[in-house]
Design a protein around this motif. Structure first.
Motif, PDB file in Angstrom:
ATOM      1  N   TRP A  48      36.271  33.200  42.434  1.00  0.00           N
ATOM      2  CA  TRP A  48      36.175  32.695  41.061  1.00  0.00           C
ATOM      3  C   TRP A  48      37.526  32.584  40.365  1.00  0.00           C
ATOM      4  CZ3 TRP A  48      31.518  36.324  39.656  1.00  0.00           C
ATOM      5  CH2 TRP A  48      30.363  35.831  40.280  1.00  0.00           C
ATOM      6  N   SER A  49      38.536  33.255  40.902  1.00  0.00           N
ATOM      7  CA  SER A  49      39.872  33.088  40.335  1.00  0.00           C
ATOM      8  C   SER A  49      40.420  31.693  40.637  1.00  0.00           C
ATOM      9  CB  SER A  49      40.825  34.152  40.892  1.00  0.00           C
ATOM     10  OG  SER A  49      41.113  33.924  42.271  1.00  0.00           O
ATOM     11  N   LEU A 119      27.030  32.024  44.036  1.00  0.00           N
ATOM     12  CA  LEU A 119      28.403  31.781  44.478  1.00  0.00           C
ATOM     13  C   LEU A 119      29.159  30.831  43.557  1.00  0.00           C
ATOM     14  CD1 LEU A 119      30.635  32.104  46.591  1.00  0.00           C
ATOM     15  CD2 LEU A 119      29.425  30.455  48.032  1.00  0.00           C
ATOM     16  N   ALA A 120      28.451  29.945  42.851  1.00  0.00           N
ATOM     17  CA  ALA A 120      29.104  28.949  42.000  1.00  0.00           C
ATOM     18  C   ALA A 120      28.471  28.939  40.606  1.00  0.00           C
ATOM     19  CB  ALA A 120      29.007  27.562  42.628  1.00  0.00           C
ATOM     20  N   PRO A 121      28.703  29.985  39.789  1.00  0.00           N
ATOM     21  CA  PRO A 121      28.023  30.099  38.499  1.00  0.00           C
ATOM     22  C   PRO A 121      28.457  29.071  37.466  1.00  0.00           C
ATOM     23  CG  PRO A 121      29.692  31.810  38.707  1.00  0.00           C
ATOM     24  CD  PRO A 121      29.597  31.133  40.042  1.00  0.00           C
ATOM     25  N   GLY A 122      29.511  28.316  37.746  1.00  0.00           N
ATOM     26  CA  GLY A 122      29.923  27.276  36.812  1.00  0.00           C
ATOM     27  C   GLY A 122      29.232  25.946  37.052  1.00  0.00           C
ATOM     28  N   ALA A 123      28.545  25.809  38.188  1.00  0.00           N
ATOM     29  CA  ALA A 123      27.841  24.564  38.504  1.00  0.00           C
ATOM     30  C   ALA A 123      26.510  24.515  37.758  1.00  0.00           C
ATOM     31  CB  ALA A 123      27.614  24.453  40.003  1.00  0.00           C
ATOM     32  N   TYR A 308      36.751  31.325  49.819  1.00  0.00           N
ATOM     33  CA  TYR A 308      38.102  31.504  49.276  1.00  0.00           C
ATOM     34  C   TYR A 308      39.130  30.795  50.148  1.00  0.00           C
ATOM     35  CZ  TYR A 308      42.386  33.679  47.572  1.00  0.00           C
ATOM     36  OH  TYR A 308      43.641  33.874  47.065  1.00  0.00           O
ATOM     37  N   GLU A 309      39.001  30.968  51.452  1.00  0.00           N
ATOM     38  CA  GLU A 309      39.919  30.291  52.367  1.00  0.00           C
ATOM     39  C   GLU A 309      39.762  28.782  52.291  1.00  0.00           C
ATOM     40  OE1 GLU A 309      39.758  34.464  53.516  1.00  0.00           O
ATOM     41  OE2 GLU A 309      38.242  32.996  52.954  1.00  0.00           O
ATOM     42  N   ALA A 310      38.536  28.298  52.117  1.00  0.00           N
ATOM     43  CA  ALA A 310      38.308  26.856  51.998  1.00  0.00           C
ATOM     44  C   ALA A 310      38.982  26.293  50.757  1.00  0.00           C
ATOM     45  CB  ALA A 310      36.803  26.564  51.961  1.00  0.00           C
ATOM     46  N   PRO A 357      33.697  27.026  32.228  1.00  0.00           N
ATOM     47  CA  PRO A 357      33.835  28.196  33.094  1.00  0.00           C
ATOM     48  C   PRO A 357      33.348  29.474  32.435  1.00  0.00           C
ATOM     49  CG  PRO A 357      35.966  27.541  32.219  1.00  0.00           C
ATOM     50  CD  PRO A 357      34.996  26.463  31.843  1.00  0.00           C
ATOM     51  N   VAL A 358      32.934  30.405  33.268  1.00  0.00           N
ATOM     52  CA  VAL A 358      32.529  31.715  32.771  1.00  0.00           C
ATOM     53  C   VAL A 358      33.775  32.452  32.331  1.00  0.00           C
ATOM     54  CG1 VAL A 358      31.399  33.882  33.382  1.00  0.00           C
ATOM     55  CG2 VAL A 358      30.593  31.747  34.369  1.00  0.00           C
ATOM     56  N   ALA A 359      33.820  32.834  31.054  1.00  0.00           N
ATOM     57  CA  ALA A 359      35.022  33.450  30.517  1.00  0.00           C
ATOM     58  C   ALA A 359      35.334  34.772  31.200  1.00  0.00           C
ATOM     59  CB  ALA A 359      34.866  33.654  29.011  1.00  0.00           C
ATOM     60  N   GLN A 360      34.321  35.574  31.425  1.00  0.00           N
ATOM     61  CA  GLN A 360      34.501  36.869  32.079  1.00  0.00           C
ATOM     62  C   GLN A 360      33.588  36.936  33.290  1.00  0.00           C
ATOM     63  OE1 GLN A 360      36.602  39.417  31.403  1.00  0.00           O
ATOM     64  NE2 GLN A 360      35.842  40.358  33.276  1.00  0.00           N
ATOM     65  N   PRO A 361      34.150  36.930  34.499  1.00  0.00           N
ATOM     66  CA  PRO A 361      33.292  36.977  35.686  1.00  0.00           C
ATOM     67  C   PRO A 361      32.370  38.181  35.643  1.00  0.00           C
ATOM     68  CG  PRO A 361      35.556  36.495  36.303  1.00  0.00           C
ATOM     69  CD  PRO A 361      35.568  36.850  34.851  1.00  0.00           C
ATOM     70  N   PRO A 362      31.128  38.019  36.089  1.00  0.00           N
ATOM     71  CA  PRO A 362      30.211  39.156  36.126  1.00  0.00           C
ATOM     72  C   PRO A 362      30.752  40.282  36.986  1.00  0.00           C
ATOM     73  CG  PRO A 362      29.043  37.090  36.457  1.00  0.00           C
ATOM     74  CD  PRO A 362      30.503  36.781  36.519  1.00  0.00           C
TER      75      PRO A 362
END
Length: 463
Positions: A48-49, A119-123, A308-310, A357-362
């Motif tokens: 998420w970073s 895995l993709a909470p912004g989608a 992350y690697e992708a 985007p999620v301001a603060q990741p869960p």
């Protein structure tokens, strides 16, 4: 339409028609989050970073999605039900909701520290019901509807053994519009893989377990391109009065690959669907014993996804088609029609969807003591670095009070904290066991034996 799946509620004991249900109280929020072992495998905070999938619409052709679930609020768009019953938004089966939560779940509670994460909470998820008014497969119509309503990825955690000319045409239609279809290979441990995963142009996904081994019931064949976590997957869904389910199957694996594709499409919006798959394939984990020269493997494909690697590895774009087979009638993928994003109401817009985007990741929880120590050490280093930076900045300001620094030479105040780096993900050190014989985590009921499909072969099977 026939259905075949193995899911159970957290704390479930009751078996009903191949779906394990319960009327007992739901598991605690801590149990749900801790049981999501793929969170640690993916290292969500690192992922998420870089990307959370913002602006990408993922159509979920399934049993519908419960948008009122606390872990999905704000993440589900208006969808479509060809049967006219509104089941896209009011499902009677928890499967689609569980798949949606693996893709866009954001948890709930203070700091989103409780419940299921995707895995993709912004989608955003576009829920589409899988059948028509006569309860026959409407997959071809569903695919075209998803393409025409701005989906960039279509998740199909369903499958059947019979080909369909209309479905093949719909797959080609999606390819012409640069929409990636991700489909489950099936849960019978046999070859070939199910349709639609078997169609050229579809990304076929197998299931892996916590030891990064292929799940014994994952269907296989030359069409398999990728694999992803698919055993003991916890997701949102109304399982006999509860709010969460746990299950094994290529369904969950497919949802995770769809989410990973959303992360990439958000980070690299100019890549074609084939080039997105190329990044996932080139960055995948290849288990020991597999030779790179002989990939894709019939069980693993190119390997187990590493989002992350992708997102971060230096991977050439490659051809527009990537490793995807080209469907008949798809035309030139390089000149595929680009569809815009959509707003929450479903109207076209060139901007991103939803709240951004999620301001603060869960909060990501881990039962690993090593992870806790690493995290604490990382926090200590960050705090010390921040304190040193403050002292340096104050000292410099005192020395240069009369002469401010020139434009471009100012340094940021302190150092932004980085997510703690983790070593190897905490995989339980347990031997691979036959499906149905895995030992459940504390608080879980005994695992029920695998249920053969009570509805027979053929038709679409929900995975």
């Amino acid at each position: 339409m026939t259905l075949s799946r193995t899911m159970r509620a957290l704390g479930a004991t009751t078996l009903a028609g191949g779906l394990l249900l319960t009327a007992t109280p739901i598991a605690s929020a801590d149990q749900v989050r801790d049981a999501q072992w793929p969170n640690q495998y993916f290292d969500l905070q690192k992922v998420w970073s870089v990307s959370q999938g913002d602006g990408v619409i993922v159509a979920v052709i399934d049993s519908g999605v419960d948008a009122s679930h606390p872990d999905l609020t704000g993440q589900v768009l208006d969808g479509y039900d060809p049967s006219g019953k509104g089941l896209n938004a009011h499902p009677t089966d928890p499967h689609g909701t569980s798949m949606a939560s693996a893709i866009v779940g954001h948890g709930h509670g203070a700091g989103n520290a409780e419940g299921a994460l995707g895995l993709a909470p912004g989608a955003k998820v576009l829920p589409i019901y899988k059948a028509d008014a006569s309860d026959r497969s409407a997959d071809a119509e569903d695919i075209k509807w998803a393409v025409d309503h701005n989906a960039k990825i279509i998740n199909m955690s369903i499958g059947g053994t019979m080909p369909d000319a209309q479905m093949a045409d719909a797959v080609a239609y999606a390819a012409k519009h640069d929409v990636l279809i991700v489909a489950a290979t099936g849960n019978n441990g046999v070859t070939p893989v199910d349709y639609p995963a078997r169609y050229p142009g579809v990304l076929a996904v197998g299931a892996s377990d916590q030891d990064r081994k292929i799940w014994s019931q994952s269907n296989y064949g030359p069409e398999v391109l990728l694999s992803a976590p698919g055993t003991r997957i916890v997701g949102a869904g109304s399982c006999s009065g509860g709010q969460y389910c746990i299950g094994d199957g290529t369904s969950g694996s497919t949802a995770y690959v769809s989410a990973a594709a959303a992360l990439i499409r958000a980070k690299f919006p100019n890549l074609t669907a084939g080039q997105v798959v190329n990044r996932l394939a080139k960055s995948a984990y290849v288990p020991a014993g597999l030779q790179a020269s002989k990939l894709p493997d019939q069980h693993y494909g190119y390997g187990i996804i590493r989002p992350y690697e992708a997102l971060t590895q230096d991977i050439p774009d490659g051809s527009a088609q990537g490793p995807l087979a080209k469907p008949d009638g798809a035309g030139d993928t390089a000149s595929a029609t680009k569809t815009p994003a959509a707003t929450a109401s479903g109207t076209s817009s060139p901007g991103v969807v939803g709240p951004g985007p999620v301001a603060q990741p869960p909060v990501i929880k881990s039962n690993s003591t090593a992870s806790t120590v690493l995290y604490a050490a990382g926090v200590g280093v960050v705090l010390l670095a921040g304190l040193i930076a403050v002292i340096v900045v104050v000292s410099r300001r005192r020395k240069a009070a009369a002469q401010p620094p020139a434009y471009g030479s100012q340094q940021p105040y302190g150092t932004p904290p980085a997510w703690p780096q983790q070593g190897q993900p905490p995989y339980p050190n347990q031997p691979q066991q036959p499906y149905g014989n895995q030992v459940p985590p504390p608080g879980y009921p005994p695992q029920q034996p695998h249920q053969n499909n009570p509805y027979g072969q053929g038709g679409n099977q929900q995975r």
